[in-house]
Design a protein around this motif. Structure first.
Motif, PDB file in Angstrom:
ATOM      1  N   PHE A   1       0.435  -1.227  -0.106  1.00 13.55           N
ATOM      2  CA  PHE A   1       0.054  -0.258  -0.023  1.00 13.55           C
ATOM      3  C   PHE A   1       0.626   1.270   0.007  1.00 13.55           C
ATOM      4  CE2 PHE A   1      -1.706   3.510   2.604  1.00 13.55           C
ATOM      5  CZ  PHE A   1      -3.266   3.938   1.564  1.00 13.55           C
ATOM      6  N   LEU A   2       1.991   1.465   0.307  1.00 14.57           N
ATOM      7  CA  LEU A   2       3.043   2.543   0.952  1.00 14.57           C
ATOM      8  C   LEU A   2       3.423   2.735  -0.680  1.00 14.57           C
ATOM      9  CD1 LEU A   2       4.579   2.031   4.513  1.00 14.57           C
ATOM     10  CD2 LEU A   2       2.934   3.915   3.221  1.00 14.57           C
ATOM     11  N   ASP A   3       3.841   1.697  -1.341  1.00 10.04           N
ATOM     12  CA  ASP A   3       4.804   1.512  -2.844  1.00 10.04           C
ATOM     13  C   ASP A   3       3.729   2.133  -3.626  1.00 10.04           C
ATOM     14  OD1 ASP A   3       7.043   0.753  -1.465  1.00 10.04           O
ATOM     15  OD2 ASP A   3       6.639  -1.215  -1.776  1.00 10.04           O
ATOM     16  N   ALA A   4       2.482   1.963  -3.529  1.00  9.71           N
ATOM     17  CA  ALA A   4       1.488   2.059  -4.189  1.00  9.71           C
ATOM     18  C   ALA A   4       1.739   4.128  -4.368  1.00  9.71           C
ATOM     19  CB  ALA A   4       0.819   1.389  -4.466  1.00  9.71           C
ATOM     20  N   ALA A   5       1.426   3.994  -2.652  1.00  9.34           N
ATOM     21  CA  ALA A   5       0.649   4.934  -2.580  1.00  9.34           C
ATOM     22  C   ALA A   5       1.621   6.309  -3.064  1.00  9.34           C
ATOM     23  CB  ALA A   5       0.123   5.700  -0.720  1.00  9.34           C
ATOM     24  N   GLY A   6       2.944   5.812  -2.296  1.00 13.27           N
ATOM     25  CA  GLY A   6       3.990   6.573  -3.167  1.00 13.27           C
ATOM     26  C   GLY A   6       4.286   6.835  -4.576  1.00 13.27           C
ATOM     27  N   LEU A   7       3.910   6.031  -5.088  1.00 11.46           N
ATOM     28  CA  LEU A   7       3.874   5.893  -6.521  1.00 11.46           C
ATOM     29  C   LEU A   7       2.917   6.775  -6.823  1.00 11.46           C
ATOM     30  CD1 LEU A   7       5.886   4.357  -8.840  1.00 11.46           C
ATOM     31  CD2 LEU A   7       4.118   3.077  -9.304  1.00 11.46           C
ATOM     32  N   ILE A   8       2.262   6.884  -6.798  1.00 11.14           N
ATOM     33  CA  ILE A   8       0.723   7.982  -7.224  1.00 11.14           C
ATOM     34  C   ILE A   8       0.947   8.794  -6.879  1.00 11.14           C
ATOM     35  CG2 ILE A   8      -1.696   8.484  -6.623  1.00 11.14           C
ATOM     36  CD1 ILE A   8      -2.314   5.664  -5.805  1.00 11.14           C
ATOM     37  N   LEU A   9       1.628   9.451  -5.971  1.00 11.10           N
ATOM     38  CA  LEU A   9       2.160  10.780  -5.164  1.00 11.10           C
ATOM     39  C   LEU A   9       3.565  11.323  -6.006  1.00 11.10           C
ATOM     40  CD1 LEU A   9       2.274  10.878  -1.374  1.00 11.10           C
ATOM     41  CD2 LEU A   9       0.898  11.901  -2.446  1.00 11.10           C
ATOM     42  N   PHE A  10       4.003  10.820  -6.687  1.00 12.24           N
ATOM     43  CA  PHE A  10       5.361  10.486  -7.395  1.00 12.24           C
ATOM     44  C   PHE A  10       4.582  11.091  -8.468  1.00 12.24           C
ATOM     45  CE2 PHE A  10       8.632   9.810 -10.388  1.00 12.24           C
ATOM     46  CZ  PHE A  10       9.488  10.476 -10.079  1.00 12.24           C
ATOM     47  N   PHE A  11       3.692  10.346  -9.688  1.00 15.27           N
ATOM     48  CA  PHE A  11       3.168  10.525 -10.570  1.00 15.27           C
ATOM     49  C   PHE A  11       2.411  11.804 -10.325  1.00 15.27           C
ATOM     50  CE2 PHE A  11       4.451   6.247 -11.601  1.00 15.27           C
ATOM     51  CZ  PHE A  11       5.590   6.490 -12.536  1.00 15.27           C
ATOM     52  N   VAL A  12       1.310  11.889  -9.786  1.00 16.31           N
ATOM     53  CA  VAL A  12       1.300  13.334  -9.460  1.00 16.31           C
ATOM     54  C   VAL A  12       1.967  14.706  -9.263  1.00 16.31           C
ATOM     55  CG1 VAL A  12      -0.664  14.368  -8.455  1.00 16.31           C
ATOM     56  CG2 VAL A  12      -0.762  12.397  -8.460  1.00 16.31           C
ATOM     57  N   GLY A  13       2.467  13.907  -9.205  1.00 18.34           N
ATOM     58  CA  GLY A  13       4.081  15.594  -9.013  1.00 18.34           C
ATOM     59  C   GLY A  13       4.452  15.937 -10.025  1.00 18.34           C
ATOM     60  N   VAL A  14       4.596  14.738 -10.336  1.00 23.50           N
ATOM     61  CA  VAL A  14       5.446  14.999 -11.951  1.00 23.50           C
ATOM     62  C   VAL A  14       4.143  15.453 -13.469  1.00 23.50           C
ATOM     63  CG1 VAL A  14       6.653  13.353 -14.110  1.00 23.50           C
ATOM     64  CG2 VAL A  14       7.068  13.165 -11.471  1.00 23.50           C
ATOM     65  N   PHE A  15       2.867  14.872 -13.457  1.00 24.12           N
ATOM     66  CA  PHE A  15       2.592  15.145 -14.707  1.00 24.12           C
ATOM     67  C   PHE A  15       1.131  16.178 -14.760  1.00 24.12           C
ATOM     68  CE2 PHE A  15       3.934  10.162 -15.381  1.00 24.12           C
ATOM     69  CZ  PHE A  15       4.852  10.977 -16.232  1.00 24.12           C
ATOM     70  N   ALA A  16       1.258  16.845 -12.888  1.00 23.41           N
ATOM     71  CA  ALA A  16       0.297  17.293 -13.012  1.00 23.41           C
ATOM     72  C   ALA A  16       0.228  18.921 -13.141  1.00 23.41           C
ATOM     73  CB  ALA A  16      -0.597  17.512 -11.439  1.00 23.41           C
ATOM     74  N   PRO A  17      -0.291  19.583 -13.412  1.00 25.63           N
ATOM     75  CA  PRO A  17       0.241  21.148 -13.438  1.00 25.63           C
ATOM     76  C   PRO A  17      -0.389  21.748 -12.460  1.00 25.63           C
ATOM     77  CG  PRO A  17      -1.877  20.959 -14.919  1.00 25.63           C
ATOM     78  CD  PRO A  17      -1.207  19.817 -14.670  1.00 25.63           C
ATOM     79  N   LEU A  18      -0.043  21.365 -11.471  1.00 25.46           N
ATOM     80  CA  LEU A  18       0.215  22.006  -9.865  1.00 25.46           C
ATOM     81  C   LEU A  18       1.724  23.126  -9.408  1.00 25.46           C
ATOM     82  CD1 LEU A  18      -1.199  19.210  -8.336  1.00 25.46           C
ATOM     83  CD2 LEU A  18      -2.235  20.369  -9.262  1.00 25.46           C
ATOM     84  N   SER A  19       0.917  24.390  -8.977  1.00 25.87           N
ATOM     85  CA  SER A  19       1.772  24.294  -8.643  1.00 25.87           C
ATOM     86  C   SER A  19       2.906  24.112  -7.240  1.00 25.87           C
ATOM     87  CB  SER A  19       1.372  26.098  -8.328  1.00 25.87           C
ATOM     88  OG  SER A  19       0.710  26.139  -7.052  1.00 25.87           O
ATOM     89  N   PHE A  20       2.175  23.078  -6.968  1.00 25.55           N
ATOM     90  CA  PHE A  20       2.947  23.481  -5.223  1.00 25.55           C
ATOM     91  C   PHE A  20       3.266  21.741  -5.872  1.00 25.55           C
ATOM     92  CE2 PHE A  20      -1.152  22.706  -4.717  1.00 25.55           C
ATOM     93  CZ  PHE A  20      -2.329  21.721  -4.594  1.00 25.55           C
ATOM     94  N   TRP A  21       3.966  21.257  -7.304  1.00 23.58           N
ATOM     95  CA  TRP A  21       4.314  19.814  -7.502  1.00 23.58           C
ATOM     96  C   TRP A  21       5.052  19.599  -6.230  1.00 23.58           C
ATOM     97  CZ3 TRP A  21       9.162  19.353  -9.253  1.00 23.58           C
ATOM     98  CH2 TRP A  21       9.984  20.803  -9.135  1.00 23.58           C
ATOM     99  N   ASP A  22       5.959  20.182  -6.259  1.00 23.92           N
ATOM    100  CA  ASP A  22       7.678  19.778  -5.391  1.00 23.92           C
ATOM    101  C   ASP A  22       6.878  18.765  -4.040  1.00 23.92           C
ATOM    102  OD1 ASP A  22       6.406  22.016  -4.506  1.00 23.92           O
ATOM    103  OD2 ASP A  22       8.287  22.645  -3.998  1.00 23.92           O
TER     104      ASP A  22
END
Length: 75
Positions: A19-40
């Motif tokens: 579960f933590l592996d999947a959650a971390g991967l999702i968080l990482f890809f949201v930061g990479v691909f989503a156009p957010l101002s707080f992507w970091d």
């Protein structure tokens, strides 16, 4: 079907680690691909969550070790 033959005895640690592996991967890809101002925040927190899942992988591995009785007895 007996899942302990495939996963081992420590099911809780296994599912927490996955579960933590999947959650971390999702968080990482949201930061990479989503156009957010707080992507970091997402790019840095994703790998941190994956790193923390290593604790549960180690607990799962140690919980599945089998030691023969001869090695446990004093000589």
């Amino acid at each position: 079907m007996d899942y302990t033959a495939y996963i081992g005895r420590c099911l809780l640690f296994f599912f927490l680690a996955v579960f933590l592996d999947a959650a971390g991967l999702i968080l990482f890809f949201v930061g990479v691909f989503a156009p957010l101002s707080f992507w970091d925040f997402f790019v840095f927190s994703g790998p941190l969550v994956i790193f923390l899942s290593l604790v549960f992988w180690i607990f799962w591995y140690l919980g599945n070790l089998e030691v023969p009785m001869e090695e446990l007895l004093p000589k």
